[in-house]
Write a protein that holds these residues in place. Sequence first.
Motif, PDB file in Angstrom:
ATOM      1  N   MET A 266       0.908  -1.135   0.090  1.00 14.54           N
ATOM      2  CA  MET A 266      -0.022  -0.005  -0.010  1.00 14.54           C
ATOM      3  C   MET A 266       0.717   1.452  -0.005  1.00 14.54           C
ATOM      4  O   MET A 266       0.558   2.301  -0.820  1.00 14.54           O
ATOM      5  CB  MET A 266      -0.836   0.064   1.213  1.00 14.54           C
ATOM      6  CG  MET A 266      -2.061   1.168   1.327  1.00 14.54           C
ATOM      7  SD  MET A 266      -3.013   0.749   2.543  1.00 14.54           S
ATOM      8  CE  MET A 266      -4.436   2.181   2.075  1.00 14.54           C
ATOM      9  N   GLU A 269       2.235   1.712  -3.617  1.00 14.63           N
ATOM     10  CA  GLU A 269       0.928   2.317  -4.427  1.00 14.63           C
ATOM     11  C   GLU A 269       0.661   3.767  -4.190  1.00 14.63           C
ATOM     12  O   GLU A 269       0.472   4.348  -4.979  1.00 14.63           O
ATOM     13  CB  GLU A 269      -0.214   1.520  -4.035  1.00 14.63           C
ATOM     14  CG  GLU A 269      -1.556   1.810  -4.734  1.00 14.63           C
ATOM     15  CD  GLU A 269      -1.204   1.591  -6.383  1.00 14.63           C
ATOM     16  OE1 GLU A 269      -2.145   2.387  -7.141  1.00 14.63           O
ATOM     17  OE2 GLU A 269      -0.529   0.822  -6.744  1.00 14.63           O
ATOM     18  N   PHE A 273       1.094   6.348  -7.019  1.00 15.47           N
ATOM     19  CA  PHE A 273       0.004   7.465  -7.507  1.00 15.47           C
ATOM     20  C   PHE A 273       0.394   8.674  -7.259  1.00 15.47           C
ATOM     21  O   PHE A 273      -0.157   9.697  -8.148  1.00 15.47           O
ATOM     22  CB  PHE A 273      -1.414   7.031  -6.631  1.00 15.47           C
ATOM     23  CG  PHE A 273      -2.455   7.941  -6.709  1.00 15.47           C
ATOM     24  CD1 PHE A 273      -3.095   7.878  -7.671  1.00 15.47           C
ATOM     25  CD2 PHE A 273      -2.609   9.035  -5.628  1.00 15.47           C
ATOM     26  CE1 PHE A 273      -4.058   8.769  -7.855  1.00 15.47           C
ATOM     27  CE2 PHE A 273      -3.831   9.790  -5.900  1.00 15.47           C
ATOM     28  CZ  PHE A 273      -4.577   9.764  -7.011  1.00 15.47           C
ATOM     29  N   HIS A 321      -8.331   6.972  -4.387  1.00 12.19           N
ATOM     30  CA  HIS A 321      -7.472   6.142  -5.048  1.00 12.19           C
ATOM     31  C   HIS A 321      -7.179   4.607  -4.009  1.00 12.19           C
ATOM     32  O   HIS A 321      -7.374   3.669  -4.474  1.00 12.19           O
ATOM     33  CB  HIS A 321      -6.115   6.451  -5.546  1.00 12.19           C
ATOM     34  CG  HIS A 321      -5.338   5.587  -6.035  1.00 12.19           C
ATOM     35  ND1 HIS A 321      -5.594   5.242  -7.447  1.00 12.19           N
ATOM     36  CD2 HIS A 321      -4.064   4.959  -5.550  1.00 12.19           C
ATOM     37  CE1 HIS A 321      -4.770   4.341  -7.783  1.00 12.19           C
ATOM     38  NE2 HIS A 321      -3.830   4.202  -6.817  1.00 12.19           N
ATOM     39  N   LEU A 322      -6.865   4.908  -2.816  1.00  5.91           N
ATOM     40  CA  LEU A 322      -6.433   3.800  -1.956  1.00  5.91           C
ATOM     41  C   LEU A 322      -7.744   3.018  -1.360  1.00  5.91           C
ATOM     42  O   LEU A 322      -7.530   1.978  -1.208  1.00  5.91           O
ATOM     43  CB  LEU A 322      -5.637   4.539  -0.629  1.00  5.91           C
ATOM     44  CG  LEU A 322      -4.273   5.081  -0.924  1.00  5.91           C
ATOM     45  CD1 LEU A 322      -3.558   5.486   0.173  1.00  5.91           C
ATOM     46  CD2 LEU A 322      -3.546   4.135  -1.650  1.00  5.91           C
ATOM     47  N   GLU A 324     -10.226   2.577  -3.395  1.00  2.00           N
ATOM     48  CA  GLU A 324     -10.586   1.646  -4.582  1.00  2.00           C
ATOM     49  C   GLU A 324      -9.311   0.718  -4.681  1.00  2.00           C
ATOM     50  O   GLU A 324      -9.670  -0.548  -5.137  1.00  2.00           O
ATOM     51  CB  GLU A 324     -10.448   2.488  -5.834  1.00  2.00           C
ATOM     52  CG  GLU A 324     -11.627   3.515  -5.949  1.00  2.00           C
ATOM     53  CD  GLU A 324     -11.585   4.210  -7.162  1.00  2.00           C
ATOM     54  OE1 GLU A 324     -10.519   4.218  -8.174  1.00  2.00           O
ATOM     55  OE2 GLU A 324     -12.452   5.016  -7.577  1.00  2.00           O
ATOM     56  N   TRP A 325      -8.025   0.914  -4.247  1.00  2.00           N
ATOM     57  CA  TRP A 325      -6.960  -0.174  -4.465  1.00  2.00           C
ATOM     58  C   TRP A 325      -7.414  -1.218  -3.489  1.00  2.00           C
ATOM     59  O   TRP A 325      -7.095  -2.285  -3.842  1.00  2.00           O
ATOM     60  CB  TRP A 325      -5.762   0.698  -4.242  1.00  2.00           C
ATOM     61  CG  TRP A 325      -4.815  -0.437  -4.291  1.00  2.00           C
ATOM     62  CD1 TRP A 325      -3.722  -0.630  -5.553  1.00  2.00           C
ATOM     63  CD2 TRP A 325      -4.018  -0.864  -3.172  1.00  2.00           C
ATOM     64  NE1 TRP A 325      -2.941  -1.600  -5.084  1.00  2.00           N
ATOM     65  CE2 TRP A 325      -2.982  -1.674  -3.906  1.00  2.00           C
ATOM     66  CE3 TRP A 325      -4.135  -0.993  -1.701  1.00  2.00           C
ATOM     67  CZ2 TRP A 325      -1.927  -2.660  -2.876  1.00  2.00           C
ATOM     68  CZ3 TRP A 325      -3.170  -1.504  -1.100  1.00  2.00           C
ATOM     69  CH2 TRP A 325      -2.278  -2.320  -1.700  1.00  2.00           C
ATOM     70  N   ASP A 328     -10.340  -3.100  -4.806  1.00  2.00           N
ATOM     71  CA  ASP A 328     -10.150  -3.946  -5.766  1.00  2.00           C
ATOM     72  C   ASP A 328      -8.857  -5.190  -5.849  1.00  2.00           C
ATOM     73  O   ASP A 328      -8.928  -6.030  -6.273  1.00  2.00           O
ATOM     74  CB  ASP A 328      -9.945  -3.088  -7.076  1.00  2.00           C
ATOM     75  CG  ASP A 328     -11.266  -2.358  -7.373  1.00  2.00           C
ATOM     76  OD1 ASP A 328     -12.260  -2.762  -6.890  1.00  2.00           O
ATOM     77  OD2 ASP A 328     -11.201  -1.305  -7.835  1.00  2.00           O
ATOM     78  N   GLN A 329      -7.862  -4.563  -4.973  1.00  2.00           N
ATOM     79  CA  GLN A 329      -6.769  -5.318  -5.197  1.00  2.00           C
ATOM     80  C   GLN A 329      -6.378  -6.138  -3.962  1.00  2.00           C
ATOM     81  O   GLN A 329      -5.802  -7.241  -3.868  1.00  2.00           O
ATOM     82  CB  GLN A 329      -5.539  -4.394  -5.254  1.00  2.00           C
ATOM     83  CG  GLN A 329      -5.282  -3.669  -6.695  1.00  2.00           C
ATOM     84  CD  GLN A 329      -5.575  -4.595  -7.969  1.00  2.00           C
ATOM     85  OE1 GLN A 329      -4.940  -5.634  -7.874  1.00  2.00           O
ATOM     86  NE2 GLN A 329      -6.110  -4.028  -8.803  1.00  2.00           N
ATOM     87  N   ARG A 330      -6.905  -5.604  -2.706  1.00  2.00           N
ATOM     88  CA  ARG A 330      -6.627  -6.374  -1.500  1.00  2.00           C
ATOM     89  C   ARG A 330      -7.918  -6.472  -0.752  1.00  2.00           C
ATOM     90  O   ARG A 330      -8.133  -5.763   0.457  1.00  2.00           O
ATOM     91  CB  ARG A 330      -5.658  -5.639  -0.624  1.00  2.00           C
ATOM     92  CG  ARG A 330      -4.206  -5.768  -1.380  1.00  2.00           C
ATOM     93  CD  ARG A 330      -3.594  -7.208  -1.221  1.00  2.00           C
ATOM     94  NE  ARG A 330      -2.169  -6.739  -1.635  1.00  2.00           N
ATOM     95  CZ  ARG A 330      -1.643  -6.665  -2.972  1.00  2.00           C
ATOM     96  NH1 ARG A 330      -2.681  -6.774  -4.019  1.00  2.00           N
ATOM     97  NH2 ARG A 330      -0.347  -6.525  -3.124  1.00  2.00           N
TER      98      ARG A 330
END
Length: 401
Positions: A266, A269, A273, A321-322, A324-325, A328-330
């Motif tokens: 994270m 990321e 970003f 953004h975090l 959504e990350w 979707d990703q974790r």
Amino acid sequence: MRNIMWTIAATVAAAAIALGVVEVMHRVARRLGRRSLLAAGLYEHSHRALQTVAVLVAVRIAVQATTGLGGDPRWRQITLHVIGLAMIAASAWLVASLLLVAQDRALNRFRMDVPNNRQARRIHTQVVILRRLTVAVIFVLTLGVMLMTFPSVRGIGASVLASAGVIGAVAALAAQSVLGNVIAGLQLAFGGAVRLDDVVVVEGEWGRIEEITLSYVVVHIWDDRRLILPTLYFTTKPFQNWTRTQSAVLGAVEFDVDWSVPVQAMREELRRFIEGTGLWDERACALQVTDATGGMVRLRALVSAADAGSLWDLRCLVREHLVEWVRDQRPTALPRMRAEVGEGNGAFGSKGLRRWLGDRASDGGGGDSEDARVFSGSDDGKARGEAFGSREERAKAGTRN
């Protein structure tokens, strides 16, 4: 009647001559104003006042010059008194306009439409306060001089001075809050606690100082509302000033996530970003675990921007953004409430948890990086740590350097 007509004719002629002289001066000042800001300010702000003073002086000279021609002396005396009162008022107008020109000239040397405008904001704040105070003082002095032209007022001057102590005490009690605000306004102008265009947080509202007077301060709130506060508020109550020393500021975005969150991933990321945005000023970027209680892990992302408006937008973008990350990703790091019964073999049982921790350690998930630290690791972080450390720690850091 013949003497009166002669006086009127002389007065009109004198006024016409005075207007002609002032008009010539005005044209000269306008031509010079193309190359001089001072001359431009003089003909723009002082032209009417100078015209009025010149006409009144010429009229008074004409009336006095025709006194020997006869006529009612009482009429001439009243006329001269009225002209004298008008001359006092016009002279005060001219003096005030000249002072305003000088103040505008001083303001033109300090522009506020530049990135580093701290000195300009301080000068503008002081000049605005002094302008209002100057106008008030000139008005009071002019009124006093005009009253002193009446013999009856001069005759009671002694009794007024004798009772000045009582009147002053009564006025001080009656105008205690007003005087307090005036003094507070002067403190704001010359103390430097707040200036025009400063970004502040007062009464839970975030905004910009729009106007400072001797009695109140106008805060332009971000949603275009105006918060009106007495100047005494800023000398008696705490408030936040985000731009007292510089416009660049730091901001934090916090998240409550599950213990399975990959902090290092994270963190990477976040760095990836904000490097792609035009709002980050490259001073601070960090992601830290600030709390781990209540079944949740609290992460704080610290970012920086060149000004308060850019920081607000950057914080919102980072938060969006975090979120959504993580979603979707974790997805396993989303906040959850769970209970474990017995020795489960699932992904979140004790055995599965040990396997997951081993895989994460082999992936380097527990590694450290510069973005994991706020007060160390980078030059800016070390400087911030020394600023917030004790005096002894700052001395040791200076010795090591």
